[in-house]
Design a protein around this motif. Sequence first.
Motif, PDB file in Angstrom:
ATOM      1  N   ILE A  24      -3.720 -37.472 -39.327  1.00 55.69           N
ATOM      2  CA  ILE A  24      -4.565 -36.843 -40.335  1.00 55.69           C
ATOM      3  C   ILE A  24      -5.767 -36.195 -39.657  1.00 55.69           C
ATOM      4  CG2 ILE A  24      -6.026 -37.231 -42.371  1.00 55.69           C
ATOM      5  CD1 ILE A  24      -3.056 -37.549 -42.940  1.00 55.69           C
ATOM      6  N   ALA A 234      -8.794 -33.621 -45.997  1.00 60.29           N
ATOM      7  CA  ALA A 234      -7.799 -34.246 -45.116  1.00 60.29           C
ATOM      8  C   ALA A 234      -6.607 -33.308 -44.989  1.00 60.29           C
ATOM      9  CB  ALA A 234      -7.361 -35.584 -45.688  1.00 60.29           C
ATOM     10  N   ALA A 236      -2.669 -32.665 -43.503  1.00 61.70           N
ATOM     11  CA  ALA A 236      -1.426 -33.261 -43.010  1.00 61.70           C
ATOM     12  C   ALA A 236      -0.432 -32.146 -42.723  1.00 61.70           C
ATOM     13  CB  ALA A 236      -0.853 -34.233 -44.036  1.00 61.70           C
TER      14      ALA A 236
END
Length: 326
Positions: A24, A234, A236
């Motif tokens: 992450i 975040a 990803a």
Amino acid sequence: MSNLERDPAELVAGDTAVIETGTIEVLEPRDVPLGGPRAMTVRRTLPQRKRSLIGGWCFIDHYGPDDVSVSGGMRVPPHPHTGLQTVSWLFAGEVEHRDSVGSHALVRPGELNLMTAGHGISHSEVSTERTTTLHGVQLWVALPSASRDTAPFFEHKVPVVGWLGDAEVRTFVGSLAGSGTDATVFSPLVGAQLTVRAGSTIVVPLDPTFEHGILVDSGEVTVDGTPVPVSHLAYACPGRSSIEVTIGAQDARLILLGGEPLGEQIVMWWNFIGRSHDDVVRSRAEWQLEVIDDIDPDGRFGHVAGYDGSPLPAPELPTVRLKPRG
């Protein structure tokens, strides 16, 4: 909403930090004042130097909660856009939208206003008199090359509510957890608000062909073991089929964004998206000539009826050529 910076940089303005923990990445916001001393300040997490796009999502501004008696609220004069879609999503307040294709609509919490600029559009945004607190996100989506010159249009949608464990889901673009809309998109995307109960852990299913971002609006949030502070994003990468989100002692509100990697480079400056420096120069020149100089108010960017005031002139271009990024 317009990018009202007086000296907008090519795609990215200013250094921003990226915190990497495991798989992450946590992208830190930067504060951007939109205009004069009583104007709003937004927290921008996309674009930045390390990451320009999440799928087609290319711009994330997070603002509020603002007391409009102090901040002055939102008053954005008619301004142009090309090559993109604007996605307006509120948590609190109300904004009046007018555009050059004749749309007149209100942006309210839990309701989507989606404007496709395509070849060119202009619009204004003004918080209403009954608004006391303004709080939300303004998002842009870069249109792929095959669609970036499409005719402009506007859509208003109200997503059905779904549930994902202890999370209420309002999916404004695409579909997730039984919630979604049929809003028009030109590349595979998802965009959703998740309101998650305190003390809970949820597993969010992901399309493994997408890359994803989670913006934290409120609450103490951990994404796959990585703490993500409020107003941070975040990230990803593709290849994940799910992501675990854990909430602390207070309810949390998140914005989930995802999409297939665009696979194209873009040039983004002020409110224009093109594929080259010359695209942006041409768009700016046409806006200044047609609208600001009032040579052809019914030209490429049209005319915003009903707004009491002058349109917004474009800033001066930088002295160096703009470089594609992506």
